[in-house]
Scaffold this active site. Structure first.
Site, PDB file in Angstrom:
ATOM      1  N   ASP A 740       0.837  -1.189   0.000  1.00  0.00           N
ATOM      2  CA  ASP A 740       0.000   0.000   0.000  1.00  0.00           C
ATOM      3  C   ASP A 740       0.880   1.249   0.000  1.00  0.00           C
ATOM      4  OD1 ASP A 740       0.824  -0.959   2.484  1.00  0.00           O
ATOM      5  OD2 ASP A 740      -0.929  -0.185   3.538  1.00  0.00           O
ATOM      6  N   GLU A 933      11.914   0.507   7.966  1.00  0.00           N
ATOM      7  CA  GLU A 933      10.982  -0.399   7.294  1.00  0.00           C
ATOM      8  C   GLU A 933      11.311  -0.564   5.820  1.00  0.00           C
ATOM      9  OE1 GLU A 933       6.981   0.982   6.942  1.00  0.00           O
ATOM     10  OE2 GLU A 933       7.563   3.057   6.588  1.00  0.00           O
TER      11      GLU A 933
END
Length: 1001
Positions: A740, A933
């Site tokens: 996403d 991340e």
């Protein structure tokens, strides 16, 4: 006479099979349809096990189905039970389940049917014929040509043959009922019963596709058991599966539209009940109000499942609805207070309209809406939207009086007309008023919780942008009960005429909400230890010291939910989990599904098996409660999942611990999670004249994502209003994918660089199907290990079917890789993504040479020229799952996939990719004292960027993969030359200082 049992369809297309003492009461025995599973008993359905057909002695009463949620297919060859209103006692000389040999008392003229179609009467003293008539009456089509075709006298009521027909609408309603029951059982915490109904639903979908669906014509058709073929005549009921949500491929809706066009159904006053006329009431020229046959042809085309379908389908649906409604409108204003059961062009009458509204929850599940008063004026307003399609004079034809109504934002249906005294179930479906285009369909919210998932409070707070990150507000807990907070908000809104100033809104939130994180406490895992064994494998001293620090980070990422979340769940968006867990880090202070797999990999290397078991148990409990694992541990994530890795997690844990008893206790729950993907995320793809079943990401829920509310709302303002719900659903599907967002879901849209072009559900993703393929193989292995050969065979066959489907639809021999398949465009998306090689990682291939072909694909795509990691894509759209970002899980998919090769060169490439990634992680950590991340690999390796929020530190899956690669290649990996000038002692000192600063923070 010896008992005679109807031979069952191998896959239970019907609900129950009955035996009769007298074969003369039965039509010819139906043929067995090869290639399908046997009838599943309720007991076996819980385990998903097919069993032999059993004759049931329970009496089955002949009656019209009472409502939508419990109606099932009518029972095969049960045509003789008494009519509604008759004495239900069977003659003493018959078994209780035997067909009735009597004439319908309310239609005693059955005995007088003499010479229809020029054939002498067959009904006098013909119990089998009377039974057939009752069977047709029980289907509420009393009567029409489908139940009369096939005899020597087609169309004549003296030649009835109802029971040999498998009706599409009966099977569809049964299918929908199983979905509804599965959801109801979940709501009542009955996971075992829910699993049973999910299994029945999955079997029904497969049966309907195999027996009733016709790919060439684009519709379902009744199946003639005696003749062993479909009845290809047109009836609106051929499209009932659309209305019932009993299909997996959204493209069938557009195919159904073409079917209507090919069938020349463009009648001015609505869909005809049939295209042939034998003088029966439910066929041409009658309009199908009598059995609500108009509803499947209309609402099916405008189904929430088709929210993203072609505009042509929307317009076709709307036009058919208007023609039908206009024909009914013309009846209003005539004389009398009754309306005939069927509607023909010349008829007129008067009616006061009552409404019943039911809201579609997706996959055929329904719940009642709220009650209020609606006037017929509301109908007039809606009809005005029809514009030129209304023939004429709408206003003067409406009665002036108001009628009671139940009003909600979804499809209303007229359920009672005037003072009609005989209300049967079909009138609950009599008229559909879904006047919006299908793309304007209002979808249900992400969850039922006001404040956290939908409602005016959420809207005003988020749109006021009180916080830089929308997630902050929906992660706050309530200071008091939701009802009290909503009441106070209502008073505040009223005081400011619904335009609350930003300052007052800020004060309200501060007064009624707690700061983020109050429901969580820091947890240091009890099984954490100083020096796990894998550290000794790492030859490079700098890397070994770094690995020690990564091992320390687990202590910072541990969280435990406070008990008050369990006692007052309504005050929290956090979903309670019994066991502590490791979070990703940064803004992500709750668990996330697919992140946790790589976290678990790292935890097991850190010898923290107890922590892994607790996290696994949390996930298993979620499946038992909700039927699937949500995206993350918040209620606003409930209606979407993430890549299904639960079975792989279990294999990881059991391999490490050999805890077979834990596997045995939870094997059924693992199966339930896979059932969720089978029932809710399945799609059929055709190639070379054959249909294949694969899976996709699909979240048919509307409204902005609560955690990204303003971004979704502002994005929706860039598209037509009618497309906003579909846009929000596609965004949720993109979030379910874990990517996403990415150009991967934008390719093929109007502008592949804009997020508003997102079309996630239109793609069949390689990685999703590879993960499921791997899960099916593991389930087969698990069941074999537990001694359940039947289930082991079942999953082995499922894997074989998926392998064949992936090879036929996703594999490209020329390029040497798998590619996502575009359902709308009917072709592969040939862009590069690391996910294209997920089948290597998952072991979902049969020819080992594909690994070397995949290596050539990487070379041809110039991927091996990137020195700091494998890019997520080669497009730079500004989305975080695109170039120049690189993500830990995607590196793993390629590295371990290539490492499966027996070829030394391919293994060397796998190692070099691992070296590149470790060096990037290590260098950034040395500079920033943090793990991230994602990483920007375009210029030497930096923390990543793009997307909806700032890059996050932590970071669970990045740490896990780094430890995995250090363990796998520890004797080969080096820290590189870039930091050589620091010297080993300076580096160690720098790392220790950074760690100290972290602990102080």
């Amino acid at each position: 006479m010896a008992p005679w049992c109807a031979e069952a369809l191998p896959l239970n297309l019907w609900g129950t099979m009955l035996c009769s003492e007298d074969q003369s009461y039965r039509p010819a025995r139906p043929p067995t349809i090869p290639g399908l599973h046997p009838l599943t008993s309720p007991e076996a359905a819980v385990q998903g096990q097919p069993v032999a057909t059993q004759a049931l002695s329970t009496p089955v009463q002949w009656a019209e189905p009472p409502n939508l949620t419990v109606v099932s297919c009518h029972i095969l060859h049960s045509a003789g039970s008494p009519s509604a209103g008759e004495n239900r006692e069977q003659p003493k000389d018959q078994h209780s389940h035997a067909p009735s040999s009597s004439i319908r008392t309310r239609s005693y003229k059955d005995r007088d049917i003499d010479h229809q179609a020029g054939v002498p009467s067959l009904l006098w003293n013909c119990p089998a014929c009377w039974a057939e008539i009752k069977h047709g009456d029980s289907m509420t089509w009393g009567f029409f040509s489908p139940w009369l075709n096939g005899r020597l006298c087609p169309g004549g009521l003296s030649c009835p043959r109802n029971s040999p027909e498998l009706p599409a609408e009966g099977c569809s309603l049964y299918c929908s009922s199983k979905a509804a029951k599965a959801e109801m059982r979940l709501r009542h915490s009955s996971e075992e019963r829910a699993t049973k109904y999910r299994n029945l639903l999955s079997q029904r979908l497969a049966a309907m596709e195999a027996i009733l669906w016709d790919e060439q014509r684009g519709a379902w058709f009744d199946y003639d058991l005696e003749k062993g073929k479909k009845n290809l005549e047109f009836y609106p009921s051929n499209l009932t599966p659309l209305w019932a949500g009993c299909f997996s491929d959204p493209s069938v809706i557009e195919k159904a539209l073409r079917y209507l066009e090919d069938s020349k159904t463009t009648y001015q006053y609505g869909l005809s009940a049939a295209l042939k006329s034998y003088g029966q009431q439910c066929e041409r020229p009658g309009l199908p109000a009598c059995t609500a046959l108009h509803w499947p042809g209309v609402e099916g085309l405008a189904s929430p499942a088709s929210a993203s379908g072609a505009e042509a389908a929307s317009l076709g649906s709307l036009k058919q609805e208007v023609m039908w409604l206009d024909s009914v409108v013309q009846l209003m204003g005539g004389q009398g207070n009754t309306m005939t059961k069927k509607t023909q062009d010349h008829q007129s009458g008067d009616a006061c309209v009552k409404w019943t509204h039911r809201q579609r929850k997706g996959q055929g599940m329904w719940s009642h809406g709220r009650s209020s008063e609606c006037s017929v004026e509301a109908l007039r307003v809606l009809l005005d939207h029809c514009g030129d399609w209304l023939a004429s004079g709408t206003q003067r034809r409406f009665p002036s009086q108001e009628c009671p109504a139940h009003c909600i934002k979804y499809h209303p249906m007229i359920t009672q007309l005037g003072s009609y005294t005989w209300m049967t179930w079909e009138l609950h479906l009599l008229l559909l008023l879904g006047l919006g285009l299908q793309s304007q369909e209002a979808l249900p919210p992400p969850c039922e919780r006001q404040i956290y998932c939908h409602g005016e409070l959420l809207h005003q707070v988020q749109m006021a942008k009180l916080y830089q990150d929308d997630k902050q507000f929906v992660d706050m807990s309530l200071a008091t009960s939701p009802d009290e907070v909503l009441q106070k908000f209502s008073e505040l809104a009223m005081a400011y005429n619904d335009s609350i100033p930003r300052e007052q809104l800020q004060e309200f939130v501060q007064s009624h909400f707690q700061p983020v994180g109050q429901e969580l406490q820091t947890w240091i895992p009890e099984d954490w230890k100083d020096s796990p064994q894998f550290l000794q494998k790492i030859s490079d001293a700098k890397l070994r010291t770094w690995a020690e620090h990564l091992h320390q980070i687990w202590r910072k990422l541990g969280k435990k939910i406070k008990p008050e979340v369990l006692s007052h769940p309504e005050r929290y968006s956090l979903i309670y989990s019994e066991h502590p867990f490791i979070v990703p880090g940064g803004r992500f202070v709750e668990f996330y599904y697919w992140d946790s797999y790589w976290v678990m990999e790292g935890l097991l290397l850190s010898e923290m098996a107890s922590t892994v078991k607790g996290m696994l148990q949390n996930f298993l409990n979620l499946v038992k409660t909700y039927g699937h694992i949500p995206n993350g541990g918040r209620v606003y994530y409930l209606q979407r999942s993430q890549p299904p890795l639960l079975t792989v997690m279990m294999d990881l844990y059991v391999t490490h611990t050999n805890n077979v008893s834990f596997l045995q206790e939870n094997i059924g729950t693992l199966a339930s999670e896979l059932d969720f993907w089978t029932v809710n995320r399945t799609v059929s793809v055709s190639s070379g004249g054959q249909s294949y079943i694969l899976n996709r990401y699909y979240v048919p829920y509307g409204g902005p994502r609560p955690e990204s509310y303003t971004k979704d709302a502002e994005l929706a303002n860039t598209v037509p209003e009618g497309d906003q719900e579909a846009l929000w659903a596609e965004l949720k599907a993109g979030a379910e994918s874990g990517w996403d967002f990415s150009s991967r879901w934008l390719v093929g849209g109007p502008n592949p660089d804009l997020l508003s072009s997102i079309r996630t559900s239109k793609m069949v993703p390689v990685d999703l199907n590879a993960f499921l393929c791997q899960a099916e193989e593991l389930m087969s292995n698990f069941y074999s290990r537990l001694g359940n050969d039947a289930e082991a065979t079942k999953y082995r066959n499922l894997r074989s079917q998926r392998l064949a489907a992936m090879e036929a639809i996703l594999w490209d021999e020329q390029r040497g890789a798998w590619f996502d398949y575009d359902l709308e465009k009917g072709k592969k998306n040939l862009e590069f993504y690391p996910s294209n090689l997920t089948p290597l990682w998952a072991g979902c291939f049969s020819d080992p040479s594909v690994i070397e072909k995949a290596l050539r694909y990487l070379e041809d795509s110039k991927i091996l020229t990137y020195q700091y990691g494998i890019p997520t894509s080669l497009r730079n759209t500004g989305q975080q799952w695109d170039f120049p970002n690189a993500w830990a899980p995607l590196q793993d998919l390629v590295i371990r996939g290539l490492a499966k090769s027996a070829n030394s060169r391919t293994q060397e490439v796998a190692f070099q990719l691992a070296q590149n990634w470790i060096r990037t992680n290590f260098q950034v950590y040395s500079q920033k004292s943090a793990m991230y991340e994602k990483y920007d690999i375009s210029n030497g390796g930096q923390p990543g960027g793009g997307g909806e929020y700032e890059v996050q530190e932590g970071f669970g899956w990045t740490n896990g993969l780094a430890l995995m690669l250090l363990d796998r290649y520890g004797d080969q990996l080096t820290s590189g030359t870039q930091l050589a000038s620091l010297g080993p002692y300076c580096l160690v000192a720098a790392l220790l200082i950074s760690l100290l600063l972290q602990w102080q923070g």
